[in-house]
Scaffold this active site. Structure first.
Site, PDB file in Angstrom:
ATOM      1  CG  ASP A  95      -2.242   0.557   1.091  1.00 27.44           C
ATOM      2  OD1 ASP A  95      -2.568   0.973  -0.034  1.00 27.44           O
ATOM      3  OD2 ASP A  95      -2.999   0.594   2.077  1.00 27.44           O
ATOM      4  N   GLY A 151      -7.139   9.798   8.123  1.00 26.45           N
ATOM      5  CA  GLY A 151      -5.723   9.452   8.151  1.00 26.45           C
ATOM      6  C   GLY A 151      -4.902   9.987   6.991  1.00 26.45           C
ATOM      7  CD1 TRP A 153      -0.822  10.593   1.493  1.00 27.50           C
ATOM      8  CD2 TRP A 153       1.211   9.873   2.046  1.00 27.50           C
ATOM      9  NE1 TRP A 153       0.054  11.620   1.270  1.00 27.50           N
ATOM     10  CE2 TRP A 153       1.310  11.211   1.601  1.00 27.50           C
ATOM     11  CE3 TRP A 153       2.380   9.220   2.458  1.00 27.50           C
ATOM     12  CZ2 TRP A 153       2.529  11.911   1.537  1.00 27.50           C
ATOM     13  CZ3 TRP A 153       3.590   9.913   2.411  1.00 27.50           C
ATOM     14  CH2 TRP A 153       3.655  11.229   1.954  1.00 27.50           C
ATOM     15  CG  ASN A 154       2.772   9.261   7.309  1.00 26.64           C
ATOM     16  OD1 ASN A 154       1.596   9.135   7.648  1.00 26.64           O
ATOM     17  ND2 ASN A 154       3.607  10.043   7.947  1.00 26.64           N
ATOM     18  CB  SER A 230      -0.982  18.940   5.115  1.00 29.02           C
ATOM     19  OG  SER A 230      -2.277  19.212   4.639  1.00 29.02           O
ATOM     20  CD  GLU A 251      -1.242  14.190  16.876  1.00 28.05           C
ATOM     21  OE1 GLU A 251      -0.180  14.794  16.621  1.00 28.05           O
ATOM     22  OE2 GLU A 251      -1.615  13.961  18.032  1.00 28.05           O
ATOM     23  CB  CYS A 285       4.265  14.175  10.737  1.00 31.05           C
ATOM     24  SG  CYS A 285       4.056  12.950  12.032  1.00 31.05           S
ATOM     25  N   GLY A 455      -0.529  21.393  15.451  1.00 29.52           N
ATOM     26  CA  GLY A 455      -1.739  20.707  15.900  1.00 29.52           C
ATOM     27  C   GLY A 455      -2.173  21.002  17.314  1.00 29.52           C
ATOM     28  CD  GLU A 459      -3.211  10.663  17.097  1.00 24.27           C
ATOM     29  OE1 GLU A 459      -2.240  10.483  16.346  1.00 24.27           O
ATOM     30  OE2 GLU A 459      -4.378  10.350  16.812  1.00 24.27           O
TER      31      GLU A 459
HETATM   32  P1  NDP Z   1      -3.544  15.769   3.672  1.00 24.21           P
HETATM   33  O1  NDP Z   1      -3.648  16.884   4.638  1.00 24.21           O
HETATM   34  O2  NDP Z   1      -3.559  16.063   2.242  1.00 24.21           O
HETATM   35  O3  NDP Z   1      -4.726  14.722   3.936  1.00 24.21           O
HETATM   36  C1  NDP Z   1      -4.961  14.148   5.191  1.00 24.21           C
HETATM   37  C2  NDP Z   1      -6.314  13.463   5.172  1.00 24.21           C
HETATM   38  O4  NDP Z   1      -7.354  14.439   5.172  1.00 24.21           O
HETATM   39  C3  NDP Z   1      -6.559  12.601   3.944  1.00 24.21           C
HETATM   40  O5  NDP Z   1      -7.292  11.461   4.308  1.00 24.21           O
HETATM   41  C4  NDP Z   1      -7.377  13.531   3.075  1.00 24.21           C
HETATM   42  O6  NDP Z   1      -8.114  12.838   2.103  1.00 24.21           O
HETATM   43  C5  NDP Z   1      -8.248  14.213   4.097  1.00 24.21           C
HETATM   44  N1  NDP Z   1      -8.801  15.489   3.692  1.00 24.21           N
HETATM   45  C6  NDP Z   1      -8.356  16.363   2.764  1.00 24.21           C
HETATM   46  N2  NDP Z   1      -9.152  17.460   2.705  1.00 24.21           N
HETATM   47  C7  NDP Z   1     -10.126  17.290   3.641  1.00 24.21           C
HETATM   48  C8  NDP Z   1     -11.239  18.076   4.087  1.00 24.21           C
HETATM   49  N3  NDP Z   1     -11.510  19.275   3.570  1.00 24.21           N
HETATM   50  N4  NDP Z   1     -12.026  17.582   5.067  1.00 24.21           N
HETATM   51  C9  NDP Z   1     -11.764  16.377   5.623  1.00 24.21           C
HETATM   52  N5  NDP Z   1     -10.730  15.598   5.240  1.00 24.21           N
HETATM   53  C10 NDP Z   1      -9.905  16.037   4.273  1.00 24.21           C
HETATM   54  O7  NDP Z   1      -2.223  14.984   4.109  1.00 24.21           O
HETATM   55  P2  NDP Z   1      -1.496  13.768   3.374  1.00 24.21           P
HETATM   56  O8  NDP Z   1      -2.375  12.579   3.298  1.00 24.21           O
HETATM   57  O9  NDP Z   1      -0.886  14.318   2.145  1.00 24.21           O
HETATM   58  O10 NDP Z   1      -0.371  13.408   4.450  1.00 24.21           O
HETATM   59  C11 NDP Z   1       0.788  14.115   4.607  1.00 24.21           C
HETATM   60  C12 NDP Z   1       0.664  15.144   5.704  1.00 24.21           C
HETATM   61  O11 NDP Z   1       0.284  14.545   6.919  1.00 24.21           O
HETATM   62  C13 NDP Z   1       1.974  15.820   5.985  1.00 24.21           C
HETATM   63  O12 NDP Z   1       1.835  17.223   5.994  1.00 24.21           O
HETATM   64  C14 NDP Z   1       2.372  15.354   7.368  1.00 24.21           C
HETATM   65  O13 NDP Z   1       3.126  16.233   8.084  1.00 24.21           O
HETATM   66  C15 NDP Z   1       1.075  15.054   7.988  1.00 24.21           C
HETATM   67  N6  NDP Z   1       1.259  14.012   8.992  1.00 24.21           N
HETATM   68  C16 NDP Z   1       1.172  14.360  10.310  1.00 24.21           C
HETATM   69  C17 NDP Z   1       1.387  13.421  11.289  1.00 24.21           C
HETATM   70  C18 NDP Z   1       1.259  13.781  12.730  1.00 24.21           C
HETATM   71  O14 NDP Z   1       0.953  12.916  13.518  1.00 24.21           O
HETATM   72  N7  NDP Z   1       1.450  15.006  13.132  1.00 24.21           N
HETATM   73  C19 NDP Z   1       1.722  12.038  10.958  1.00 24.21           C
HETATM   74  C20 NDP Z   1       1.745  11.768   9.550  1.00 24.21           C
HETATM   75  C21 NDP Z   1       1.526  12.744   8.611  1.00 24.21           C
HETATM   76  P3  NDP Z   1      -7.433  12.402   0.696  1.00 24.21           P
HETATM   77  O15 NDP Z   1      -5.979  12.645   0.790  1.00 24.21           O
HETATM   78  O16 NDP Z   1      -7.788  10.968   0.567  1.00 24.21           O
HETATM   79  O17 NDP Z   1      -8.071  13.286  -0.317  1.00 24.21           O
END
Ligand code: NDP
Length: 485
Positions: A95, A151, A153-154, A230, A251, A285, A455, A459
């Protein structure tokens, strides 16, 4: 391929797989080859409604279980997850593209840790008694209701479990939406929870892009939203949740500092920098992507670091000898390539890497820039890829000031042999998850989360229970009631 990663259906609702193929197609790509390994469908409004209705009904029943009985389901799920670690790790590798060498020890195992830990804590969820003369107050720790988890994707399995374990322990139900990039493993978590005895509808998985997440966040049946993503998405989701006064845990991303003082044990500091920049091909992250190295040891540090790169084994992530996998997607690879180009264009010194590997899949080399300055794009923006920026400094005050000059505040690390300095510097860094002579350890016993734009909420650890429950206080008068008239 040892088995077919295509799940029985896209969603998991009410204790069973559910399909609605009228939803937008979601192709699942194996990042190491670019081949499509599964096809799912995004949730339609009817699927979202079905999942929330199932969660709402299950939560009412689950909240009446004794906390110990709830905990038993979680610990049983942890045990099943450990027994299936290899199978789950292989799926996670397909995945995400992360090497099996990593997924075997960092994904389902970390998810199992959370299920086990919160399963154990569940029975200890109590209120308190506050004596006020003859009168007294007692408090009840209550669930919030239906929680939504969204969630990134990482770490798909870990993120699903880190959110779900404390939520369920407190008596809530969960509807979880994985990232559309990595939709497979959360379905396995759902299967396992059902097998462990969770009532149908307690944990549901719906697939989809941002709009499915947005539909979940704004639904009046939802009491709490926990997002890993993000900072930009976090601000949108937080605002949508705030409009209806929902609880949130956010987060989000980071641009964390790792400060290496002149008295540091260099090999350990180099190991910390490697772990904090190249594990999971840098898609973490909390990574310490701004490595501040004292000027007097900068060249020695860079020399040792580049020597250590010869230990990288790029290759098939399903081969356990591989320790460096591809980016999660072609799009993420292109984003990171864009940052590398900016680093070169803005005058940073490329010490190692910088290129895409000449092989199939979305592989980028481990990349190190030196002589990076605070104003450069690669020092300011989260890259989320294998790109380390080495900056140099002279004084402790300077390092702290520059380390804090970012909107983010997720993590921070310090390498030094001077214990007074270690604690002093860590206290002055604006970050939620900190490390002394280490980097990126995240045991379930430690609260995890950020400050500033990284954030709100925490957690893991006891702290997570606060974020998935609320207190009711009850005043009990033992005597007569006085009134003014
Ligand atoms: P995104 O912010 O693009 O997406 C996160 C999730 O939110 C995805 O499931 C996405 O859906 C969903 N999403 C997007 N827009 C909306 C909305 N308007 N309302 C509700 N849900 C929404 O992050 P990425 O998936 O690209 O992951 C990378 C980011 O995650 C990095 O910036 C990283 O720093 C952060 N991260 C933070 C961690 C922490 O614990 N602090 C740990 C791991 C990552 P979809 O993408 O399916 O469209």
């Amino acid at each position: 391929m040892s088995y077919d990663p295509q799940p029985q259906a896209s969603h998991y609702i009410g204790g069973a797989y559910v399909e609605d193929s009228s939803g937008t197609e979601i192709p699942v790509i194996y990042p190491a080859t670019g081949e499509r390994i599964a096809t799912l469908h995004a949730a339609t409004p009817a699927i979202v409604d079905q999942a929330l209705a199932a969660a709402e009904a299950a939560q009412k029943v689950w909240a009446t279980w004794t906390p110990r009985a709830r905990g038993r389901v979680l610990t049983r799920a942890a045990q099943i997850m450990r027994e299936r670690n290899r199978e789950l790790s292989e799926l996670e590798t397909r995945d995400t593209g992360k090497p099996l060498q990593e997924t075997l020890v960092a994904d389902a195992t970390s998810g199992a840790d959370a299920l086990e830990y919160f399963g154990g804590l569940a029975a200890g969820l109590t209120g308190e008694h506050i004596q006020l003369g003859d009168d007294w107050v007692y408090t009840i720790r209550e669930p919030l209701g239906v929680c939504v988890g969204i969630g990134a994707w990482n770490y798909p399995t870990q993120i699903a479990c880190w959110k779900t374990a404390p939520a369920l322990a407190c008596g809530n139900a969960m509807v979880f939406k994985p990232s559309e990039t990595t939709p497979l493993s959360a379905l396995k978590v759902a299967e396992i929870l059902t097998e462990a005895g969770a009532p149908a509808g307690l944990f549901n998985v719906v697939q989809g892009m941002g709009e499915v997440g947005a539909a979940l966040v704004t639904d009046p049946r939802v009491a709490k939203v926990s997002l890993t993503g993000s900072a930009a998405t976090g601000k949108r989701v937080y605002a949508a949740a705030a409009a209806e006064m929902k609880h949130v845990t956010m987060e989000l991303g980071g641009k964390s500092p790792l400060i290496v003082f002149e008295d540091a044990e260099i090999d350990n500091a180099v190991s910390g920098a490697i772990n904090g920049n190249f594990y999971s091909s840098g898609q973490v992250c909390s990574n310490g992507t701004r490595v501040f190295v004292h000027r007097s040891i900068k060249e020695a540090f860079l020399e040792r670091l580049t020597e250590r790169l010869s230990g990288i084994v790029y290759g098939d992530p399903l081969d356990e000898a591989t320790n460096f996998g591809p980016m999660v997607s072609e799009r993420q690879m292109q984003i990171v390539q864009g940052f590398i180009e900016k680093g070169v264009a803005e005058g940073a010194r490329l010490v190692a890497g910088g290129k895409r590997l000449e092989r199939e899949g979305f592989f980028l080399e481990a990349t190190i820039f030196a002589d990076v300055t605070d104003d450069m794009t690669i020092a300011r923006e989260e890259i989320f890829g294998p790109v380390m920026s080495v900056l140099d400094f002279e004084t402790e005050d300077e390092a702290v000031t520059r380390a804090n000059a970012t909107e983010y505040g997720l993590s921070a690390g310090v390498f030094t042999r001077d214990i007074s300095r270690a604690h002093r510097v860590i206290r002055s860094l604006e970050a939620g998850s900190c490390f002394i002579n280490s980097y990126n350890d995240a045991p379930v016993e430690a609260p995890f989360g950020g400050v500033k734009a990284s954030g709100v909420g925490r957690e893991n650890a006891h702290a997570a229970l606060e974020h998935y429950s609320q207190l009711r206080s009850v005043y009990v008068r033992m005597g007569d009631v006085e009134a003014p008239f």
